[in-house]
Write a protein that holds these residues in place. Structure first.
Motif, PDB file in Angstrom:
ATOM      1  N   SER A  24       0.880  -1.157   0.000  1.00 46.48           N
ATOM      2  CA  SER A  24       0.000   0.000   0.000  1.00 46.48           C
ATOM      3  C   SER A  24       0.923   1.213   0.000  1.00 46.48           C
ATOM      4  O   SER A  24       2.013   1.170  -0.576  1.00 46.48           O
ATOM      5  CB  SER A  24      -0.927  -0.033   1.211  1.00 46.48           C
ATOM      6  N   SER A  25       0.574   2.295   0.647  1.00 47.21           N
ATOM      7  CA  SER A  25       1.445   3.479   0.603  1.00 47.21           C
ATOM      8  C   SER A  25       0.982   4.505   1.624  1.00 47.21           C
ATOM      9  O   SER A  25      -0.205   4.580   1.957  1.00 47.21           O
ATOM     10  CB  SER A  25       1.410   4.110  -0.790  1.00 47.21           C
ATOM     11  N   GLU A  26       1.920   5.319   2.086  1.00 44.96           N
ATOM     12  CA  GLU A  26       1.546   6.479   2.876  1.00 44.96           C
ATOM     13  C   GLU A  26       0.659   7.425   2.061  1.00 44.96           C
ATOM     14  O   GLU A  26      -0.079   8.238   2.621  1.00 44.96           O
ATOM     15  CB  GLU A  26       2.789   7.229   3.345  1.00 44.96           C
ATOM     16  N   SER A  27       0.697   7.290   0.736  1.00 41.86           N
ATOM     17  CA  SER A  27      -0.117   8.146  -0.130  1.00 41.86           C
ATOM     18  C   SER A  27      -1.608   7.902   0.056  1.00 41.86           C
ATOM     19  O   SER A  27      -2.426   8.748  -0.332  1.00 41.86           O
ATOM     20  CB  SER A  27       0.262   7.924  -1.600  1.00 41.86           C
ATOM     21  N   ALA A  28      -1.977   6.751   0.636  1.00 44.62           N
ATOM     22  CA  ALA A  28      -3.388   6.508   0.913  1.00 44.62           C
ATOM     23  C   ALA A  28      -3.943   7.535   1.894  1.00 44.62           C
ATOM     24  O   ALA A  28      -5.158   7.781   1.927  1.00 44.62           O
ATOM     25  CB  ALA A  28      -3.580   5.098   1.463  1.00 44.62           C
ATOM     26  N   LEU A  29      -3.075   8.141   2.689  1.00 44.46           N
ATOM     27  CA  LEU A  29      -3.522   9.194   3.606  1.00 44.46           C
ATOM     28  C   LEU A  29      -4.077  10.394   2.850  1.00 44.46           C
ATOM     29  O   LEU A  29      -4.925  11.128   3.371  1.00 44.46           O
ATOM     30  CB  LEU A  29      -2.367   9.650   4.493  1.00 44.46           C
ATOM     31  N   GLY A  30      -3.548  10.633   1.651  1.00 47.92           N
ATOM     32  CA  GLY A  30      -4.019  11.753   0.851  1.00 47.92           C
ATOM     33  C   GLY A  30      -3.146  12.986   0.877  1.00 47.92           C
ATOM     34  O   GLY A  30      -3.465  13.982   0.231  1.00 47.92           O
ATOM     35  N   TYR A  65      -3.223   7.717  -7.585  1.00 48.58           N
ATOM     36  CA  TYR A  65      -2.326   6.762  -6.943  1.00 48.58           C
ATOM     37  C   TYR A  65      -2.774   6.472  -5.513  1.00 48.58           C
ATOM     38  O   TYR A  65      -2.938   5.311  -5.117  1.00 48.58           O
ATOM     39  CB  TYR A  65      -0.892   7.283  -6.952  1.00 48.58           C
ATOM     40  N   GLY A  66      -2.968   7.528  -4.716  1.00 49.11           N
ATOM     41  CA  GLY A  66      -3.431   7.328  -3.345  1.00 49.11           C
ATOM     42  C   GLY A  66      -4.773   6.617  -3.300  1.00 49.11           C
ATOM     43  O   GLY A  66      -5.001   5.747  -2.448  1.00 49.11           O
ATOM     44  N   ALA A  67      -5.676   6.968  -4.240  1.00 41.80           N
ATOM     45  CA  ALA A  67      -6.987   6.311  -4.277  1.00 41.80           C
ATOM     46  C   ALA A  67      -6.845   4.834  -4.613  1.00 41.80           C
ATOM     47  O   ALA A  67      -7.578   3.988  -4.081  1.00 41.80           O
ATOM     48  CB  ALA A  67      -7.887   7.004  -5.292  1.00 41.80           C
ATOM     49  N   SER A  68      -5.882   4.493  -5.483  1.00 43.85           N
ATOM     50  CA  SER A  68      -5.690   3.078  -5.824  1.00 43.85           C
ATOM     51  C   SER A  68      -5.197   2.291  -4.617  1.00 43.85           C
ATOM     52  O   SER A  68      -5.509   1.100  -4.472  1.00 43.85           O
ATOM     53  CB  SER A  68      -4.713   2.932  -6.994  1.00 43.85           C
ATOM     54  N   LYS A  69      -4.428   2.940  -3.735  1.00 44.18           N
ATOM     55  CA  LYS A  69      -3.936   2.249  -2.550  1.00 44.18           C
ATOM     56  C   LYS A  69      -5.036   2.102  -1.499  1.00 44.18           C
ATOM     57  O   LYS A  69      -5.128   1.061  -0.822  1.00 44.18           O
ATOM     58  CB  LYS A  69      -2.726   2.985  -1.976  1.00 44.18           C
ATOM     59  N   VAL A  91      -3.670 -10.951   5.302  1.00 49.36           N
ATOM     60  CA  VAL A  91      -3.114  -9.957   4.383  1.00 49.36           C
ATOM     61  C   VAL A  91      -2.548  -8.800   5.189  1.00 49.36           C
ATOM     62  O   VAL A  91      -3.242  -8.225   6.038  1.00 49.36           O
ATOM     63  CB  VAL A  91      -4.179  -9.422   3.403  1.00 49.36           C
ATOM     64  N   VAL A  92      -1.286  -8.454   4.933  1.00 46.73           N
ATOM     65  CA  VAL A  92      -0.654  -7.294   5.552  1.00 46.73           C
ATOM     66  C   VAL A  92      -0.431  -6.236   4.476  1.00 46.73           C
ATOM     67  O   VAL A  92       0.229  -6.498   3.463  1.00 46.73           O
ATOM     68  CB  VAL A  92       0.691  -7.644   6.209  1.00 46.73           C
ATOM     69  N   SER A  93      -1.014  -5.068   4.686  1.00 42.22           N
ATOM     70  CA  SER A  93      -0.823  -3.933   3.785  1.00 42.22           C
ATOM     71  C   SER A  93       0.271  -3.050   4.367  1.00 42.22           C
ATOM     72  O   SER A  93       0.063  -2.402   5.395  1.00 42.22           O
ATOM     73  CB  SER A  93      -2.122  -3.131   3.643  1.00 42.22           C
ATOM     74  N   ILE A  94       1.423  -3.038   3.722  1.00 45.88           N
ATOM     75  CA  ILE A  94       2.532  -2.214   4.199  1.00 45.88           C
ATOM     76  C   ILE A  94       2.445  -0.845   3.534  1.00 45.88           C
ATOM     77  O   ILE A  94       2.316  -0.745   2.307  1.00 45.88           O
ATOM     78  CB  ILE A  94       3.886  -2.879   3.895  1.00 45.88           C
ATOM     79  N   ARG A  95       2.505   0.194   4.345  1.00 44.85           N
ATOM     80  CA  ARG A  95       2.449   1.568   3.843  1.00 44.85           C
ATOM     81  C   ARG A  95       3.838   2.208   3.968  1.00 44.85           C
ATOM     82  O   ARG A  95       4.137   2.860   4.971  1.00 44.85           O
ATOM     83  CB  ARG A  95       1.434   2.389   4.630  1.00 44.85           C
ATOM     84  N   PRO A  96       4.690   2.036   2.956  1.00 47.66           N
ATOM     85  CA  PRO A  96       6.021   2.626   3.047  1.00 47.66           C
ATOM     86  C   PRO A  96       5.969   4.143   2.972  1.00 47.66           C
ATOM     87  O   PRO A  96       5.118   4.725   2.299  1.00 47.66           O
ATOM     88  CB  PRO A  96       6.759   2.058   1.825  1.00 47.66           C
ATOM     89  N   SER A  97       6.900   4.776   3.649  1.00 46.76           N
ATOM     90  CA  SER A  97       7.134   6.188   3.434  1.00 46.76           C
ATOM     91  C   SER A  97       8.050   6.334   2.221  1.00 46.76           C
ATOM     92  O   SER A  97       8.243   5.378   1.460  1.00 46.76           O
ATOM     93  CB  SER A  97       7.733   6.813   4.693  1.00 46.76           C
ATOM     94  N   TRP A  98       8.631   7.490   2.030  1.00 48.85           N
ATOM     95  CA  TRP A  98       9.477   7.774   0.869  1.00 48.85           C
ATOM     96  C   TRP A  98      10.715   6.886   0.929  1.00 48.85           C
ATOM     97  O   TRP A  98      11.570   7.059   1.793  1.00 48.85           O
ATOM     98  CB  TRP A  98       9.855   9.246   0.892  1.00 48.85           C
ATOM     99  N   ILE A  99      10.833   5.928  -0.011  1.00 46.50           N
ATOM    100  CA  ILE A  99      11.908   4.941   0.037  1.00 46.50           C
ATOM    101  C   ILE A  99      13.212   5.537  -0.477  1.00 46.50           C
ATOM    102  O   ILE A  99      13.257   6.123  -1.568  1.00 46.50           O
ATOM    103  CB  ILE A  99      11.532   3.686  -0.778  1.00 46.50           C
ATOM    104  N   GLN A 100      14.270   5.375   0.326  1.00 47.30           N
ATOM    105  CA  GLN A 100      15.601   5.872  -0.013  1.00 47.30           C
ATOM    106  C   GLN A 100      16.571   4.702  -0.153  1.00 47.30           C
ATOM    107  O   GLN A 100      16.360   3.641   0.437  1.00 47.30           O
ATOM    108  CB  GLN A 100      16.100   6.839   1.062  1.00 47.30           C
TER     109      GLN A 100
END
Length: 289
Positions: free
Chosen positions: A111-117, A144-148, A166-175
């Motif tokens: 998933s993604s932190e982008s789901a927050l909006g 993108y956020g809506a898809s997550k 099912v585990v939905s992992i919400r990564p932050s900005w990956i470096q």
């Protein structure tokens, strides 16, 4: 040793995930849109269009995995038409999760932190409180956020329909070690969408490995975030400067990350091992796949 199918396994972070799982002794099927030779005896690379249900069901049925890591996606709404981003991400997620459920395979997916909006909002608002946790409302306004967010709904559907975890992992900005592009990144005038949070790609690989081993029932969403912000200042000071005030309630001190990784620690026994202070200048070997 278990059998793990990884989608998006030749992508930026997917390669690190495949390598970590192979190092852990799993038999890995790496699925992507392109082919690459694998020098590892326990990694098999396959090409598939994940929006094609037949491709997905054929691969999953033939491999019969114990677990599926769904990491493939168009990663943001800026480089592709919005409709393509949403359609690709949600159709591929449905196909992979449904095939995994029918195979009785546990699922870990991106998933993604982008789901927050916040990251792709036209005008980034401050969060409701600090630190942000998994109970914070999801308010995406971009494809993108809506898809997550929709993907997490599919994750819950998969649990109800097939009774697999099912585990939905919400990564932050990956470096990436030696390539911390977040450093020196000034926030745009309208705000900073991830509130100065980030995560090292090696910690992404480790949280996926932890999620595959954890005793999880049903669906759980967890943030994957480093312990501190990348701004090298007190987090509340950054909020004061950017937004004029600090969200309340606020339970942060020093340079604590704006997004909490406490649930990942409690549920998965995972904690990040890498900080920008050392990782930004590290010279490490990349994944072998």
């Amino acid at each position: 040793m278990s059998r793990v199918l990884v989608t998006g396994g030749l992508g930026g972070s997917g390669r690190w995930i495949v390598d970590r799982l192979a190092d852990d002794g799993h038999e890995v099927m790496c699925v992507d849109q392109r082919f690459a030779e694998s020098e590892r005896g326990n990694v098999d690379v396959r090409v598939a269009d994940l929006t094609d249900r037949g491709d997905v069901f054929d691969l999953v049925g033939a491999f019969d995995p114990d677990a599926v890591v769904h990491w493939a996606a168009i990663p943001d709404p800026l480089d592709h038409p919005g409709g393509e981003v949403f359609e690709n991400n949600i159709v591929s997620t449905y196909n992979v999760l449904e095939a995994a459920g029918r195979a009785d395979a546990r699922v870990v997916w991106a998933s993604s932190e982008s789901a927050l909006g916040f990251p792709f909002a036209a005008e980034t608002p401050a969060p409701d409180y600090l630190p942000i946790d998994e109970e914070h409302p999801l308010r995406p306004e971009d494809p993108y956020g809506a898809s997550k967010e929709a993907g997490e709904a599919l994750a819950r559907t998969t649990v109800r329909r097939h009774d697999v975890p099912v585990v939905s992992i919400r990564p932050s900005w990956i470096q990436y070690p030696g390539e911390y592009v977040c450093l020196g990144n000034e926030p745009p005038a309208e705000g900073v969408g991830n509130f100065w949070s980030y995560v090292d790609v090696r910690d992404i690989a480790s949280i996926v490995a932890a999620a595959l081993e954890a005793d999880v029932e049903g669906h759980e969403a967890v943030f994957a975030v480093a312990d501190e912000n990348y701004g090298d200042r007190e987090t509340t000071e950054l909020f004061e400067e950017q937004f004029g005030s600090v969200p309340e309630p606020c339970d942060l001190s020093g340079d604590d990350a704006s997004i909490s990784n406490a649930k990942a620690a409690d549920l998965l026994g995972w904690e990040p091992d890498h900080s920008w202070r050392e990782a930004a200048d590290e010279d490490v070997d990349g994944p072998t796949v």
